[in-house]
Design an enzyme around this catalytic site. Structure first.
Site, short mmCIF file in Angstrom:
data_model
loop_
_atom_site.label_atom_id
_atom_site.label_comp_id
_atom_site.label_asym_id
_atom_site.label_seq_id
_atom_site.Cartn_x
_atom_site.Cartn_y
_atom_site.Cartn_z
N ASN A 9 42.60 47.55 44.08
CA ASN A 9 41.99 48.61 43.29
C ASN A 9 40.70 48.99 44.00
OD1 ASN A 9 40.88 50.33 41.46
ND2 ASN A 9 40.75 48.85 39.76
N LYS A 11 38.83 51.36 43.37
CA LYS A 11 37.88 51.95 42.41
C LYS A 11 37.26 53.23 43.03
CE LYS A 11 37.38 47.49 40.25
NZ LYS A 11 36.58 46.53 39.49
N HIS A 94 42.57 49.73 32.36
CA HIS A 94 41.57 48.91 33.05
C HIS A 94 40.32 48.79 32.17
CE1 HIS A 94 38.70 47.48 35.98
NE2 HIS A 94 39.73 47.14 36.75
N GLU A 96 37.29 48.88 32.84
CA GLU A 96 36.24 49.87 33.11
C GLU A 96 36.55 51.18 32.40
OE1 GLU A 96 36.27 49.44 37.39
OE2 GLU A 96 35.43 47.43 37.16
N GLU A 166 42.95 40.61 33.46
CA GLU A 166 41.66 40.69 34.13
C GLU A 166 40.55 40.38 33.13
OE1 GLU A 166 41.95 43.40 37.86
OE2 GLU A 166 41.33 44.61 36.16
N GLY A 172 34.02 41.69 39.22
CA GLY A 172 32.85 42.08 40.00
C GLY A 172 31.66 41.14 39.84
N SER A 212 37.30 38.94 40.52
CA SER A 212 36.69 38.18 41.63
C SER A 212 37.72 37.35 42.41
CB SER A 212 35.55 37.30 41.13
OG SER A 212 34.52 38.11 40.59
P1 13P Z 1 36.88 42.48 41.46
O1 13P Z 1 37.97 41.88 42.30
O2 13P Z 1 35.87 43.24 42.24
O3 13P Z 1 36.28 41.47 40.52
O4 13P Z 1 37.59 43.59 40.53
C1 13P Z 1 38.72 43.26 39.83
C2 13P Z 1 39.29 44.49 39.25
O5 13P Z 1 38.71 45.10 38.38
C3 13P Z 1 40.57 44.97 39.78
O6 13P Z 1 41.10 45.97 38.99
#
Ligand code: 13P
Length: 251
Positions: A9, A11, A94, A96, A166, A172, A212
């Site tokens: 991802n 992002k 997701h 976010e 997740e 993150g 992570s």
């Molecule tokens: P990270 O791997 O940066 O923690 O992000 C995970 C994520 O949100 C994947 O969709």
């Protein structure tokens, strides 16, 4: 046998030049037999990257988001009918999108439905906050997310879904769920699917871990019985590290 899937991802990262360089760095990655890599890139890079991704064995493109509507006056949105020329997969739910753009379980459900109707595969994300884990409400919370956005699906359709667990506190942050914490949740999700459908269906669905996930922890996490790969954010922007994660996945 469930397929191992390593999904990236990206992002809201990469200019077109950076995206092309990142893809170039993955060109020689050998995807283990029976595994698949899904690159969920920014919308605007789908067209310029498509022909190269198509030439890379084991790689596919995915989108990070879509509208719940099929067309119409929704300025700035992207519909599944536009996406299906380029992708087979769409991330939905997701954390976010849930936290920053107020997507709730009902909206996520509507998106799962339009994605499936377009013949695409939803990568359905679920995950609890740190507070819910500390108060030991995490299992109930995930149960609710699954029930409200997925368990209306028919037996045929549920088998087309990829699930990504997740935990929000791990995204993150550099804090990863331990292999036991992740395995416990993945087994719980699979049992929930079994309760609503059948054991056979539960065993056929790929459940990915995200949060992570990186080159140092992926082998251990992906080796757990109910973890079928990962949804990788930050580490997927580093070609060499992501390539190692892909090549290290056992199919
Ligand atoms: P990270 O791997 O940066 O923690 O992000 C995970 C994520 O949100 C994947 O969709």
């Amino acid at each position: 046998m469930r397929k191992k899937i390593i999904a990236a991802n990206w992002k809201m990262n990469t200019t077109l030049e950076e995206a092309k360089n990142l893809l170039e760095s993955l060109k020689n990655v050998v995807v283990p037999e029976g595994a698949e890599v899904i690159l969920n890139v920014p919308f605007i890079h789908l067209y310029p990257l498509k022909s190269m991704v198509d030439s890379m064995s084991g790689f596919s493109l995915g989108a990070q988001h879509c509208s719940e509507y099929e067309s119409g006056a929704y300025t700035g949105e992207i519909s599944v009918n536009m996406l299906k020329e380029y992708v087979k997969y769409v991330i939905v739910g997701h954390s976010e999108r849930r936290d920053l753009f107020d997507e709730d379980n009902e909206e996520v459900k509507a998106k799962v439905d339009v994605i499936l109707k377009a013949g695409l595969t939803p990568i359905f994300c679920c995950g609890e906050s740190r507070m819910l884990r500390e108060t030991e409400e995490h299992l109930g919370f995930i149960q609710h997310q699954l029930a409200e956005s997925l368990f209306h699906l028919t037996s045929d359709d549920i088998q087309k879904v990829i699930i990504a667990y997740e935990p929000i506190w791990a995204i993150g942050t550099g804090l990863t769920a331990t292999k036991d914490e992740a395995q416990e949740m993945h087994a719980f999700i699979r049992t929930e699917i079994e309760h609503h459908y059948t054991l056979e269906i539960a065993n056929s669905i790929s459940i990915l871990y995200g949060g992570s996930c990186n080159g140092s922890n992926s082998v251990e996490l992906f080796a757990q019985a109910d973890i079928d790969g990962g949804l990788v954010g930050g580490a997927s922007l580093k070609g060499a590290e992501f390539g190692r994660m892909v090549m290290g996945v056992e199919s």
